[in-house]
Enzyme design. Structure first.
Site, mmCIF file in Angstrom:
data_model
loop_
_atom_site.group_PDB
_atom_site.id
_atom_site.type_symbol
_atom_site.label_atom_id
_atom_site.label_comp_id
_atom_site.label_asym_id
_atom_site.label_seq_id
_atom_site.Cartn_x
_atom_site.Cartn_y
_atom_site.Cartn_z
ATOM 1 N N GLU A 70 59.491 -21.511 54.534
ATOM 2 C CA GLU A 70 58.688 -20.657 55.414
ATOM 3 C C GLU A 70 57.346 -20.375 54.755
ATOM 4 O O GLU A 70 57.279 -19.878 53.633
ATOM 5 C CB GLU A 70 59.374 -19.329 55.734
ATOM 6 N N GLU A 95 54.468 -17.132 49.844
ATOM 7 C CA GLU A 95 53.678 -15.952 50.190
ATOM 8 C C GLU A 95 52.722 -15.633 49.043
ATOM 9 O O GLU A 95 53.021 -15.931 47.879
ATOM 10 C CB GLU A 95 54.617 -14.770 50.465
ATOM 11 N N ASN A 122 49.220 -20.566 47.164
ATOM 12 C CA ASN A 122 48.537 -21.051 48.350
ATOM 13 C C ASN A 122 49.401 -22.142 48.994
ATOM 14 O O ASN A 122 49.670 -23.182 48.387
ATOM 15 C CB ASN A 122 47.173 -21.609 47.934
ATOM 16 N N ASP A 145 47.994 -15.631 59.954
ATOM 17 C CA ASP A 145 46.788 -14.848 60.226
ATOM 18 C C ASP A 145 45.928 -15.607 61.237
ATOM 19 O O ASP A 145 45.538 -16.756 60.992
ATOM 20 C CB ASP A 145 46.006 -14.648 58.923
ATOM 21 N N LYS A 149 38.180 -13.584 64.664
ATOM 22 C CA LYS A 149 36.724 -13.577 64.808
ATOM 23 C C LYS A 149 36.197 -15.001 64.678
ATOM 24 O O LYS A 149 36.611 -15.747 63.794
ATOM 25 C CB LYS A 149 36.090 -12.668 63.761
ATOM 26 N N ASP A 181 51.136 -14.982 68.327
ATOM 27 C CA ASP A 181 50.885 -14.114 69.476
ATOM 28 C C ASP A 181 49.416 -14.153 69.888
ATOM 29 O O ASP A 181 48.987 -13.316 70.684
ATOM 30 C CB ASP A 181 51.323 -12.674 69.176
#
Length: 241
Positions: A70, A95, A122, A145, A149, A181
């Site tokens: 994951e 992570e 990373n 993430d 923008k 989402d």
């Protein structure tokens, strides 16, 4: 065909923030990290992976079993739930945020999940060099993430070049599962992966059905509460050569 991204020459998909660790989090790193956290040899940054570093699953887990990775495991809710209910499978959480790593270790220890390991690095570097080629049965990317923008979208993990990086680590016939989402990111993911010769759709219609192994998390509930639709995707690794 696009060349795989050379990471650290490209923008990373995260901004690492430091903060005070709680006593429980500090304890997790002191007491649980020796078992759960794979010690990654570093290169140019604390979250980088030295190009000669290798994680050999059979050595790390002490057995040969399917491996699910994951990317961006966050607080570890999804992967701890999966690891604790599927003891026959090995899991790797990738992570960069230490609070999330600490929470994952604490919850994994409480759940008795001994088939889980964590990597603080990373993610593209883990996929491109740290893991053996074709070692992962599945790679999960749930709610990365969105960098919503416009000036920041170049930081998105799933972009041109990423499919080749992910494909290297996934076995032939293995799966890349994604969820987000953010509609525009979902559209970008689908466009990039539809065009990647290393993958083929593993779903019919516009979007994949919700993966039953993906548990509902607080993060997902937050997106739903804000009126955002959840979109899933699933792609199968095409056989090499």
């Amino acid at each position: 065909m696009p060349e795989p991204l050379t990471f650290r020459e490209e923008p990373v998909s995260f901004v690492r923030r430091s903060g005070r660790m709680s006593e429980a989090q500090e304890r997790a790193f002191e007491e649980l990290a020796p078992f759960y956290l794979f010690d990654v040899p570093r290169s140019v940054a604390f979250t980088s992976v030295h190009p000669d570093a290798r994680l050999e699953p059979a050595s790390v887990y002490g057995r040969t079993a399917p491996l699910i990775v994951e990317i961006g495991s966050g607080q570890g809710h999804a992967i701890v739930a999966a690891a604790s209910t599927r003891p026959e499978v090995d899991f790797l959480a990738v992570e960069v945020f230490r609070a999330g790593l600490a929470r994952t270790m604490l919850d994994a220890d409480k759940a008795g999940a001994r088939n889980l390991r964590l990597v603080e690095a990373n993610a593209p570097e883990v996929l491109s060099t740290l893991l053996p080629e074709g070692s992962a049965s599945e790679v999960w990317i749930f709610f990365p993430d969105p960098w919503h923008k416009k000036r920041h979208t170049k930081r998105r993990l799933v972009r041109l070049g990423f499919p080749q990086t992910a494909a290297r680590a996934i076995r032939d016939g293995g799966l890349l599962r994604l969820a987000t989402d953010w509609e525009d990111y979902a559209l970008q993911m689908r466009e990039v992966l539809d065009e990647a010769p290393e993958f083929e759709r593993a779903f019919d219609g516009e979007w994949a059905d919700r993966f039953e192994g993906r548990v509902m998390t607080a993060f997902e509930r937050k997106g739903i509460a804000k009126g955002r639709d959840i979109r899933d995707l699933a792609y199968r690794r095409v056989a090499r050569g």
